[in-house]
Design an enzyme around this catalytic site. Structure first.
Site: not given
Ligand code: BGC
Length: 791
Positions: A316
């Site tokens: 993530d």
């Molecule tokens: C989120 C993810 C997301 C990623 C990219 C993160 O803060 O937890 O679900 O895909 O950001 O935007």
């Protein structure tokens, strides 16, 4: 039903028949000559049958795949070979650089290698459409809303529609689906996921992944694993420079046991892997005190080992906390890059011998394999995030929107409206557009409709059809009188409306809502802006008060649910931009509601037994006793049960039969398998997904309007399994014309009848009696048929 305003049965039948999943096997009398019920099956017999069934699949699968290839997908072996040959041409520098994202137009970008004609890859949010502020994309009904349809065909079609938009814009990886379990009702991201039950979540995940990947777009199932709260998703360590900087912080630790992780939290991810997902995103939190993205047990042990997952693990955004440790712990690519842990930093580690080049090769092979798996090397559209690929996706979006709304209460059949009698409609609360356009995915306290929740899951709507506008349009058509007060706090206007002409015969619609977003959890389970007071005020005067609940996840309804004037409650969920038309179709009876709750609604918030932890440890001490499993075990009566939802018609159930799975190519078991097979799926690689039993019964629509029911199969295990009193192990949304009957078959796989044996570390079939309940919710009083089998 008097005053029921519907299209003709014939028209509706056509409409309904498009919803019927091809794999619902409707048994004819020819097929009912099975050896039946309550036989004493030895385990050996079950295993033998399972083997026969699995051996016979190959032929069936090929013919199915040849019949309908949408994308010329490859097998994993073919894709891995192609990825390896590309990796073999890279320098160590290029390989290491490819283990971290780089800057670029997408949320995540993978290094291009122009000399090899590799253009890099684009990773983009979100689970509910093409997100991250991109324009010209459909803001779909949310994951939680889709789960409430309990309709596999819609799960798939929505995934496919989303896939078409990602593909049309040339995005390689979609950052979804999100499938963390609704363990905590206040979790800010519940709206992105599929509710509180692992089986329901798993089925959603499975069909989402296949819908998306059938369009050539790689699915990224997230967030792996136990990411069930936002509070303390980052917190500073003693060595942090800044407390809130992701790269210098940790996440709270989800602490849980082996049985619980397998049976609840890993279950949907296993379904996603079986479906053939190319990518998995590891989460911000720790699991049992080790960061998710460097967790050898969950990544190398469970995912790549036990589930035999061959795709990549991406972090993530900002969830990578170490370099070599993460690489050794199973992480394949750091996103979005720039943290300095992986990428170029790994080159030193290879040179100094702390990381092997073989592992770097493996990482990059895994990053590239999904690209070849879905043949993105062959004519995939070039990247253009502005390209409009929405097509007519509003149609499927509207279907999901209507299908996921749940009728909770309908005293005296106050709904649907009778347009000849119900001339005066008074509207209160959050029925109209928010006052800052269509919303920005963050909650500024604007009292308007919610199409989706907030954060990275949010999709910028191109338009939004709110209920007030759609009701106005309907008023014009049917000559109705509409009055409204959309300010929730203007009690002068609200009270004044009670004295206006037409009020004494009015149907009053009260809209309440609850918002949440990534990054924070809800403070409580109450509606926005004192919505409870609004309902109480209207219900004190309006004899036919109908409450519409536009909410991200669970809400406490106790302040007004039993008020005698609250005649009806419709859960409109998180319905996407087709909210207005979908709602109106239900209010006026053009669409017969059939959605079912994807979580329990408790009378007291504390009844859930689980909540957000405010310390840095979140202890999953409830084990497998979550949601309805907990209410059952503790004998707590909720307000509305998991799986509950009303219809404008009634159904009867009859003739329950339990048979062993059949390998006849027309059997339910074979259809079940064929529907799920793809070149890229891993469905056949595990004997666990092989059908074991077929549960067959007759369902009849005994009312006088068309509609749908969702028979739910709950299973009671022998004591050896140490399972909750019952667990969901099957369901089917069945659409029936008035008076129509069908025989429906639900398939139990080997895994469905197994428990996770912590001693021998295997899914194990328990010995003894299994009880089968076919029900319309998790309420024991809703059980329609019951039988058992013995193993
Ligand atoms: C989120 C993810 C997301 C990623 C990219 C993160 O803060 O937890 O679900 O895909 O950001 O935007």
């Amino acid at each position: 039903m008097p005053g029921f305003n519907v299209k003709s049965i014939r028209e509706k039948k056509c409409y309904l028949s498009t919803h019927i999943p091809p794999y619902i096997y409707v048994l004819t009398s020819r097929h009912i000559s099975h050896i039946v019920v309550k036989m004493v099956y030895s385990r050996l017999f079950v295993v033998t049958i399972a083997l026969c069934v699995s051996l016979s699949f190959a032929a069936v699968i090929d013919s199915k795949l040849n019949a309908s290839p949408k994308v010329q997908s490859r097998t994993w072996d073919q894709a891995i070979a192609l990825a390896k040959s590309l990796v073999a041409q890279l320098t160590l520098d290029e390989k290491c650089n490819m283990t971290a994202g780089i800057g670029g137009p997408c949320a995540g970008n993978v290094l291009p290698i122009s000399r090899l004609n590799f253009n890099g890859m684009c990773f983009q949010d979100s689970p509910s459409g093409v997100g991250d502020g991109v324009l010209q994309s459909t803001a779909f009904a949310a994951g939680i809303h889709t789960a409430a349809t309990w309709d596999r065909d819609l799960f798939y079609q929505r995934g496919a529609a989303i896939g078409k938009e990602f593909q049309g814009k040339g995005v390689n990886f979609a950052l979804g689906p999100m499938m963390n379990i609704d363990r905590n009702a206040r979790h800010g991201r519940n709206w992105e996921g599929f509710g509180s039950d692992p089986y329901l979540s798993g089925e959603n995940a499975f069909y989402y992944v296949q819908g998306l990947q059938d369009q050539g777009v790689v699915a990224t199932i997230k967030h792996y694993i136990c990411n069930e709260q936002e509070t303390n998703r980052f917190y500073g360590t003693p060595h942090s420079k800044t407390r809130q900087s992701p790269s210098n912080s940790k996440g709270y630790s989800a602490n849980l046991d082996d049985k619980t992780i397998h049976e609840i939290y890993l279950w949907p991810f296993a379904a996603g892997v079986a479906a053939g997902t190319g990518s998995v995103m590891c989460s911000y939190n720790q699991i049992n005190e080790t960061q998710a993205c460097q967790n050898d047990k969950t990544q190398n042990g469970l995912l790549k080992g036990e589930l035999q997952y061959m795709g990549n693990i991406m972090s993530d955004w900002g969830a990578t906390k170490t370099g070599v440790e993460s690489a050794l712990g199973g992480l394949d690519i750091e996103m979005p890059g720039g943290d300095g842990y992986m990428g170029n930093s790994l080159e030193q580690a290879v040179k100094s011998g702390t990381l092997t080049e073989a592992r770097v090769n493996d990482m990059i092979t895994r990053v590239l394999t999904p690209y070849f798996l879905l043949s993105q090397d062959q004519g995939y559209p070039s990247l253009d995030l502005n390209r409009d690929a929405t097509g007519d996706n509003y149609k499927i979006n509207r279907q999901v929107s209507a299908a996921g709304m749940v009728l909770l209460k309908n005293t005296n059949n106050v709904l649907p409206f009778n347009v000849t009698a119900d001339k005066n409609i008074f509207i209160y609360g959050t029925a109209g557009q928010s006052d800052d356009g269509l919303g920005s995915g963050s909650w500024g306290g604007h009292p308007g409709v919610l199409y989706q929740g907030g954060g990275s899951g949010y999709v910028e709507p191109t338009y939004g059809l709110d209920p007030l506008t759609s009701l106005m349009a309907r008023a014009r058509e049917d000559h109705l009188q509409i009055r409204y007060v959309t300010s929730q706090t203007d009690y002068g206007a609200i009270n004044g409306s009670f004295n206006t002409r037409g009020f004494s015969s009015a149907k009053c619609l009260v809209f309440v809502s609850a918002f949440s977003s990534e990054g924070s959890d809800r403070g409580d389970l109450n509606p926005f802006g004192n919505g409870n007071q609004l309902v109480q005020t209207v219900a004190s005067r309006c004899a036919n008060t109908i409450v519409i609940v536009n909410s991200v996840s669970q809400l406490n309804l106790e302040a007004w649910i039993d008020l005698p004037n609250v005649k009806s409650v419709l859960w409109s969920g998180m319905p996407g931009v087709e909210y207005g038309p979908a709602l109106v179709s239900i209010l006026f009876g053009d669409y017969n509601p059939g959605g079912k709750l994807a979580f329990t609604l408790a009378k007291n918030d504390a009844d859930f037994g689980t909540d957000i932890s405010t310390t840095y440890d979140s202890n999953y001490t409830e084990g497998v006793f979550l949601d309805y499993r907990h209410f059952d075990q503790q004998k707590i009566t909720p307000r509305y049960y998991f799986g509950y939802g009303l219809s404008y018609t009634n159904f009867t159930f009859a003739q329950l039969e339990i048979t062993q799975a059949s390998n006849d190519k027309h059997s339910a078991s074979s259809q079940f398998q064929q529907r799920r097979m793809r070149h890229y799926s891993n469905f056949g690689s595990s004997g666990l997904n092989v059908p074991a039993y077929e549960i067959t019964f007759t369902l009849t629509n005994v009312g006088n309007v068309d509609g749908s029911e969702v028979p739910q199969l709950y299973l009671g295990f022998p004591a050896e399994a140490q399972e909750p009193p019952k667990v969901l192990r099957g369901f089917e949304r069945v659409y029936l014309a008035a008076g129509e009957s069908k025989q429906v078959s639900l398939v139990l796989t080997q895994k469905d009848i197994s428990y996770w044996n912590v001693v021998n570390q295997k899914w194990t079939i328990a010995s003894g009696d299994y009880t089968v309940w076919v029900s319309t919710s998790a309420n024991n009083a809703d059980v329609k048929l019951q039988s058992s089998f013995h193993i």
